[in-house]
Scaffold this motif. Sequence first.
Motif, PDB file in Angstrom:
ATOM      1  N   ILE A 355       0.854  -1.200   0.000  1.00 45.01           N
ATOM      2  CA  ILE A 355       0.000   0.000   0.000  1.00 45.01           C
ATOM      3  C   ILE A 355       0.885   1.244   0.000  1.00 45.01           C
ATOM      4  N   LEU A 363      -5.660  -4.803   1.217  1.00 42.17           N
ATOM      5  CA  LEU A 363      -5.770  -3.775   2.261  1.00 42.17           C
ATOM      6  C   LEU A 363      -6.003  -2.394   1.640  1.00 42.17           C
ATOM      7  N   LYS A 367      -9.162   0.177   2.179  1.00 38.72           N
ATOM      8  CA  LYS A 367      -8.976   1.538   2.667  1.00 38.72           C
ATOM      9  C   LYS A 367      -9.538   2.548   1.658  1.00 38.72           C
ATOM     10  N   PHE A 379     -15.531   2.279   8.895  1.00 38.82           N
ATOM     11  CA  PHE A 379     -14.195   1.694   8.744  1.00 38.82           C
ATOM     12  C   PHE A 379     -14.075   0.363   9.480  1.00 38.82           C
ATOM     13  N   TYR A 383     -12.411  -2.911   7.663  1.00 39.93           N
ATOM     14  CA  TYR A 383     -11.200  -3.559   8.150  1.00 39.93           C
ATOM     15  C   TYR A 383     -11.490  -4.952   8.689  1.00 39.93           C
ATOM     16  N   VAL A 386     -11.666  -7.462   5.657  1.00 40.86           N
ATOM     17  CA  VAL A 386     -10.406  -7.934   5.078  1.00 40.86           C
ATOM     18  C   VAL A 386      -9.569  -8.657   6.134  1.00 40.86           C
TER      19      VAL A 386
END
Lengths: 415, 377
Positions: A355, A363, A367, A379, A383, A386
């Motif tokens: 990333i 990821l 995001k 969020f 998160y 994943v």
Amino acid sequence: MSERPKDDRPRNDTPPEQPAQPMSGDQPQQEPPFEETPDEIFAREEEPVEAIAAQPSPQQQAPGLLRVLTGWARENLFSSAGNTLLTLLCLWLLWVAVPPFVQWAFTGAIWSTADPALCRTAEGACWAFIHDKYRFIFFGLYPYTEQWRPVLAMALFIVLIAISCYPPFWRWWLALAWPLVLISCAVLMWGGVLGLTFVPTDAWGGLPLTLILAAVGMIGSFPMAILLALGRRSELPAIRAVCVGFIEFVRGVPLISVLFMASVMFPLFLPEGVTVNKLLRAQVGIILFTAAYLAEAVRGGLQAVPRGQYEAADALGLGYWQKTGLIVLPQALKVAIPPLVNQFISMFKDTSLVIIIGLFDLLTTAKTALADPQWRPFFIESYAFVALIYWSFCFFMSRYSLFIERRLAVGHKRA
Amino acid sequence: MRASAPSLPRWPSSAGILLVAYLVSNTLANLETRNIATGFGFLQREAGFGISESAIPYNPANTYFRALAVGVFNTLKVAVVGIILATFIGILAGVARLSRNWLVARLATCYVEGLRNIPVLLQLFFWYALITEGLPGPRQALNPLPGIFLSARGLKLPEPVWQTTHAVMLVVFLVAIAVAWAIGRWAKLRQDRSGQVFPTLPVSLGLIIGLPFLVWLLGGAPMALDVPALQGFNFVGGVTITPEFTALLVGLVLYTATFIAEIVRGGILAVAHGQTEAGLALGLSRGQVLRLVTLPQAMRVIIPPLTSQYLNLTKNSSLAVAIGFPDLVSVANTAINQTGQAVEGVAIIMAVYLTVSLSISTFMNWYNRRIAVKGGR
């Protein structure tokens, strides 16, 4: 056979389940349980269970389920004042944490809606976010209509892995299946032939990208690690110095700096006008980095091969590569399986670092999906989703390592 | 006898030298066309960018060298605090997994197996988002204890106003540690000589805690605190623990502690049960067996992998760049973007991490030798 190295222990010893036994030898049955001391904890593994089973106590005739349960609870939860306190503390923690979590994750959650405003008023999780964005999280910027191709490629690849994991399938055709599947995955991902539209690597993303980085990383770093480990034990000073230098240098710096080097510095090394694909550069960085760590695991295995094996090979008149390939490596790699798998697991997790140089792995897509202002507050859902995917892969690998270790009888019990 | 070393052809080394020469010439040509200077001269130039938190005084007018020094100190801050906390939590979780209490062991297993298999970067993002998005703004800050405020801007704590008494307390504290160490040596020598046991631990603790407290009382018990207060849109006064630092620390500590827990568990299981029995047979108490027999042996198994976990934590602290904590990598990255001197920047990053890694492993190797079996193997 050889002792196995110490460093693989933590991952592989499952805690013994049988209840602890009092320790002094004279009256092993009637003693009340001691306080919780670590000594007794250690005692559990070593004492044979048969000793308890051999002498059933008088009260034990046909105990009812309730009695078994209360007996178990007394033994495992309320054996002393301190233990009871701990148990109550844990129960209180669970009481505080679990019902709100269930409420948040399941009963109060919103599973699918197109309207984010509805989610904001909900009491629980907004799984509708995942429902709305899962295509992006899984595949990133891959063309929407072509996304069946990464699905197919991943399915092929995962089936191949599943088959390869099962020892009875370890036949000659598996060696043929691997290049075949890898080539078809590459064709599916890239396209440009057989009427498939060409998709450049810039558009790859999500789970396929993570799996590619991890799989190619493993395939590429493993041979390099073996060469590095052999080089580190070589009798030629120059080769040894280069290998030791490389291994220690790479192990001393963070992966991020290696990735930075690959993305910022590497283009400077190339002649004018030559550019190398960003994905390839990151991939090379990951391979180099992982190889140094794997090399140390292989070296541990090499050190566990008894000297007599080398001498026997020399006595048979085998050359260096014959000795290494036929005698030493098969034994060394078997011993090195647990630390090798541990390194593979950590490498799989480390692919998330791309990333930082702007690749769209799993990821990054999670995001980026949050950048949508409508879905910004959710969020935790993103998160968690994943994290669950990463967790499943890593957990499977660690369990498989235990299985294969038992299967190959590497972890045979020491006397 | 046959020489086991193979005779390798000589061409690889010459080819290697040619390749390196080719790459160097490419690099120099590239740098020239892009108008990028070489060498470390840029370190003396003005940095011109701000850094959100620093242990040493810093402003944008300072040099790149000072900016990088700020980054190094921030990295060390995270590493040192993280290592201490992760060791503590790791040992706790490792022992808990071996507990006879079923519930405790299961909960510890859930924690270890759960967090160990999730990428640490994802955990950092999660904690950072939880703090910056999940917590209220400064105006609605949570106020769990008087003077302590928790908001999306971080944790605000009251700060004692520095007075002479505090300096004296610090000196007395250090002296007390030295005295406690001396008492420990003396008690051990006396016990070896005469068999008399001296209560070292209570006495030392009393000295280390009691003496500074006494000084504090004698100094008139200074209680003045700089309490943070809301002014406009933000707080003034007190000390701040930033969201970036908190997220980085919490993420790294919870992740690394799972690995340390497994190492501790493996180490304890590796000590043969006969050792405990022998200790008990000698008439030692259970506490003594743990302290004198079990732990020293477990430590020998624990220390080497523990060292690599410490190194991992230090290296993982470089992930700070992803959540905006100004550690070395983050500062160096900014410097690279401004000056274009990637080679030098990456070289500095690698040199610093190599130094830190080597220092940690040298220290741990020294400690490992100290506790190793004397005269064995």
